[in-house]
Scaffold this motif. Structure first.
Motif, PDB file in Angstrom:
ATOM      1  N   ASN A   1      12.240 -81.326 -37.713  1.00 25.25           N
ATOM      2  CA  ASN A   1      12.964 -80.302 -36.950  1.00 25.25           C
ATOM      3  C   ASN A   1      14.365 -80.799 -36.600  1.00 25.25           C
ATOM      4  O   ASN A   1      14.535 -81.903 -36.114  1.00 25.25           O
ATOM      5  CB  ASN A   1      12.205 -79.978 -35.665  1.00 25.25           C
TER       6      ASN A   1
ATOM      7  N   GLY B   1       1.901 -84.406 -34.876  1.00 25.78           N
ATOM      8  CA  GLY B   1       3.344 -84.444 -34.721  1.00 25.78           C
ATOM      9  C   GLY B   1       3.827 -85.555 -33.820  1.00 25.78           C
ATOM     10  O   GLY B   1       3.050 -86.190 -33.119  1.00 25.78           O
TER      11      GLY B   1
ATOM     12  N   GLN C   1       6.209 -85.464 -30.948  1.00 25.70           N
ATOM     13  CA  GLN C   1       6.954 -84.617 -30.015  1.00 25.70           C
ATOM     14  C   GLN C   1       7.480 -83.393 -30.753  1.00 25.70           C
ATOM     15  O   GLN C   1       6.757 -82.764 -31.495  1.00 25.70           O
ATOM     16  CB  GLN C   1       8.049 -85.429 -29.338  1.00 25.70           C
ATOM     17  N   LYS C   2       8.753 -83.027 -30.582  1.00 25.59           N
ATOM     18  CA  LYS C   2       9.309 -81.860 -31.262  1.00 25.59           C
ATOM     19  C   LYS C   2      10.226 -82.257 -32.417  1.00 25.59           C
ATOM     20  O   LYS C   2      10.898 -81.421 -32.978  1.00 25.59           O
ATOM     21  CB  LYS C   2      10.068 -80.990 -30.263  1.00 25.59           C
ATOM     22  N   VAL C   3      10.260 -83.528 -32.763  1.00 23.06           N
ATOM     23  CA  VAL C   3      11.163 -84.005 -33.804  1.00 23.06           C
ATOM     24  C   VAL C   3      10.622 -83.708 -35.194  1.00 23.06           C
ATOM     25  O   VAL C   3      11.330 -83.266 -36.077  1.00 23.06           O
ATOM     26  CB  VAL C   3      11.423 -85.527 -33.644  1.00 23.06           C
TER      27      VAL C   3
ATOM     28  N   ARG D   1       6.638 -83.460 -37.800  1.00 20.63           N
ATOM     29  CA  ARG D   1       5.176 -83.517 -37.844  1.00 20.63           C
ATOM     30  C   ARG D   1       4.704 -83.635 -39.285  1.00 20.63           C
ATOM     31  O   ARG D   1       5.346 -83.161 -40.208  1.00 20.63           O
ATOM     32  CB  ARG D   1       4.568 -82.299 -37.193  1.00 20.63           C
TER      33      ARG D   1
ATOM     34  N   TYR E   1      14.412 -76.483 -39.765  1.00 22.65           N
ATOM     35  CA  TYR E   1      13.572 -77.586 -40.210  1.00 22.65           C
ATOM     36  C   TYR E   1      13.725 -77.817 -41.709  1.00 22.65           C
ATOM     37  O   TYR E   1      14.094 -76.937 -42.467  1.00 22.65           O
ATOM     38  CB  TYR E   1      12.099 -77.361 -39.849  1.00 22.65           C
TER      39      TYR E   1
END
Length: 74
Positions: A46, A2, A4-6, A8, A51
């Motif tokens: 995300n 991935g 970060q949290k953006v 993957r 998502y």
């Protein structure tokens, strides 16, 4: 994998086994089943707790019948 949290990248697989009910078998069959094994790659993005995901893949689909007579090939 991935970023970060953006978002993957994803790889997905499984093994699905579907037995045939005994009431649906022919008199010559001991048992029968269908197996599916998918393999897909994709990307999940995300967005504020939600998502969006897209993937592309292929699968193996195998049906097997096991007969009462051992001389018959499965």
């Amino acid at each position: 994998m991935g970023r970060q949290k953006v978002g993957r990248f994803i790889i997905r697989t499984a093994h699905h086994h579907f037995p045939v009910l005994s009431v649906r078998l022919d008199a010559s069959q001991k048992n029968a089943y269908n197996q599916i094994i998918p393999l897909a790659i994709g990307y999940r993005r995300n967005i504020r707790g939600w998502y969006i995901e897209g993937s592309l893949g292929a699968m193996i689909n195998q049906s097997t019948s096991v007969f009462n007579d051992p001389a018959q090939e499965n």
